[in-house]
Design a protein around this motif. Structure first.
Motif, short mmCIF file in Angstrom:
data_model
loop_
_atom_site.label_atom_id
_atom_site.label_comp_id
_atom_site.label_asym_id
_atom_site.label_seq_id
_atom_site.Cartn_x
_atom_site.Cartn_y
_atom_site.Cartn_z
N SER A 28 0.83 -1.21 0.00
CA SER A 28 0.00 0.00 0.00
C SER A 28 0.86 1.26 0.00
CB SER A 28 -0.96 -0.01 1.19
OG SER A 28 -0.30 0.26 2.42
N ILE A 29 2.09 1.15 0.51
CA ILE A 29 3.04 2.27 0.44
C ILE A 29 3.51 2.46 -1.00
CG2 ILE A 29 5.36 3.05 1.08
CD1 ILE A 29 4.98 1.78 3.81
N LEU A 30 3.92 1.36 -1.62
CA LEU A 30 4.48 1.43 -2.97
C LEU A 30 3.45 1.85 -4.01
CD1 LEU A 30 6.71 -1.79 -2.93
CD2 LEU A 30 7.41 0.57 -2.50
N LYS A 31 2.16 1.69 -3.71
CA LYS A 31 1.10 2.08 -4.64
C LYS A 31 0.81 3.58 -4.61
CE LYS A 31 -1.43 -2.32 -4.62
NZ LYS A 31 -2.67 -3.01 -4.15
N GLN A 32 1.41 4.29 -3.66
CA GLN A 32 1.13 5.72 -3.53
C GLN A 32 1.54 6.49 -4.78
OE1 GLN A 32 -0.49 7.49 -0.86
NE2 GLN A 32 -1.09 5.34 -0.64
N LYS A 33 0.63 7.32 -5.27
CA LYS A 33 0.89 8.16 -6.44
C LYS A 33 1.50 9.47 -5.98
CE LYS A 33 -2.82 6.14 -9.23
NZ LYS A 33 -4.11 6.37 -9.91
N PHE A 34 2.77 9.43 -5.64
CA PHE A 34 3.48 10.63 -5.19
C PHE A 34 4.84 10.65 -5.87
CE2 PHE A 34 5.51 13.60 -2.30
CZ PHE A 34 4.49 14.52 -2.10
N ILE A 61 12.59 -2.14 -5.61
CA ILE A 61 11.56 -2.35 -6.63
C ILE A 61 11.09 -1.03 -7.24
CG2 ILE A 61 9.11 -2.99 -6.92
CD1 ILE A 61 9.60 -5.43 -5.25
N ASP A 62 11.00 0.00 -6.41
CA ASP A 62 10.51 1.32 -6.87
C ASP A 62 11.61 2.35 -6.64
OD1 ASP A 62 9.21 3.84 -7.10
OD2 ASP A 62 7.28 2.92 -6.65
N PHE A 65 11.76 5.17 -3.78
CA PHE A 65 11.95 4.88 -2.36
C PHE A 65 13.39 4.49 -2.02
CE2 PHE A 65 7.50 4.23 -3.27
CZ PHE A 65 6.85 4.79 -2.18
N SER A 66 13.90 5.18 -1.01
CA SER A 66 15.21 4.84 -0.47
C SER A 66 14.98 4.16 0.88
CB SER A 66 16.05 6.11 -0.29
OG SER A 66 17.23 5.83 0.42
N PHE A 67 15.21 2.84 0.94
CA PHE A 67 14.99 2.08 2.17
C PHE A 67 16.13 2.32 3.16
CE2 PHE A 67 11.94 0.17 -0.46
CZ PHE A 67 11.18 -0.78 0.22
N GLU A 68 15.78 2.67 4.38
CA GLU A 68 16.78 2.85 5.43
C GLU A 68 16.35 2.02 6.64
OE1 GLU A 68 17.76 6.91 6.28
OE2 GLU A 68 17.63 7.51 4.17
#
Length: 288
Positions: A28-34, A61-62, A65-68
């Motif tokens: 649901s985070i990755l689906k955000q249109k931002f 994947i996207d 997003f920078s995963f920390e």
């Protein structure tokens, strides 16, 4: 409209043994249109299940997003986990998703950030949300939503009725989170505490449109508590807040405290009455 590329956003993903739910949360985070570079802070409190392994599957994947990943050396508890996650944020705005909740609308972040950009006096934007009981499904929404719209509210309102309800439904301004007294993180601070103290620096805006799901399940930090335990926790919180705020909003706090005390007494009385009934039934069966 806003130029999203100029918006610095941090998202905190809070997790602890959420392996059963975390896929829905992170998807649901990755689906955000931002359309912006987004800092995604993974604040996992040393889960003992596969939560962290599942999260890592989505890393990269996207490109937005920078995963920390925050340290998972030891379990530090939910309040300290929030404290370190807030401190790691670099964005102008901070959104939160707890690992057992879900964002229900792919424009949730966009809608809330636009509301804050258009209301500079507001320190955070909360939204309506669906109450999702994993045993029976959707139970309704926090408030009636009709055709949407919004409302403004302040600290006295939030003391009487914790309208935001949960972190997953809120986007904060980072400069407000930075001004919170650090003492609140030495107390078991739920969203109610964070929101009350945030309100010392401005008003809030509430969107009637439901934008997330609040999951109710037997292992939830709050939903797992009994009615009596919840009221006791609320009473402790009121005493803590009154002391730290230096008696501001005394009337509002006292009114809620008295109400909780009365309700708690009723619960205790019902418990004693029920025990007496059970004892009476057992006594009759024994005599028979």
């Amino acid at each position: 409209m806003i130029n999203e590329r100029n918006i610095n956003l941090s998202i905190i993903l809070i997790s602890y043994n959420h392996a059963s739910y975390i896929r829905e949360a992170i998807e649901s985070i990755l689906k955000q249109k931002f359309n912006s570079k987004i800092q995604l802070i993974v604040a996992d409190d040393k889960s003992t299940d596969r939560t962290l392994d599942i999260i890592r599957e989505y890393d990269g994947i996207d490109h937005r997003f920078s995963f920390e990943y925050l340290s998972q050396e030891k379990n530090i508890g939910i309040t300290k986990n929030y404290q370190r996650a807030f401190q790691a944020c670099i964005g102008d705005y901070i959104a939160i998703l707890e690992g057992d909740d879900i964002w229900a609308n792919d424009e949730k972040l966009r809608k809330q950030i636009i509301a804050l950009e258009n209301n500079k006096n507001c320190v955070f934007c909360s939204s309506n949300y669906y109450l999702f009981n994993e045993k029976i499904g959707i139970q309704g929404t926090r408030t009636p939503h009709g055709k949407g719209g919004s409302m403004y509210y302040d600290v006295p309102f939030i003391i009487k009725d914790n309208l935001p309800g949960n972190f997953s439904a809120i986007v904060y301004r980072k400069n407000v989170i930075e001004r919170l007294p650090q003492e609140i993180f030495n107390f078991k601070s739920y969203d109610w505490v964070i929101n009350i103290f945030s309100g010392l620096f401005g008003d809030f805006i509430y969107l009637y449109e439901p934008l997330s799901f609040y999951r109710i399940h037997e292992n939830g930090t709050w939903s797992s508590l009994s009615v009596k335990q919840k009221k006791v926790e609320q009473m402790k919180t009121i005493l803590f807040c009154k002391n730290l705020i230096q008696n501001k909003y005394d009337k509002e706090f006292d009114d809620v405290f008295k109400k909780l005390k009365i309700e708690n007494a009723k619960i205790s009385w019902r418990g004693v009455f029920l025990i007496k009934i059970i004892k009476g039934i057992l006594k009759c069966k024994k005599e028979i």
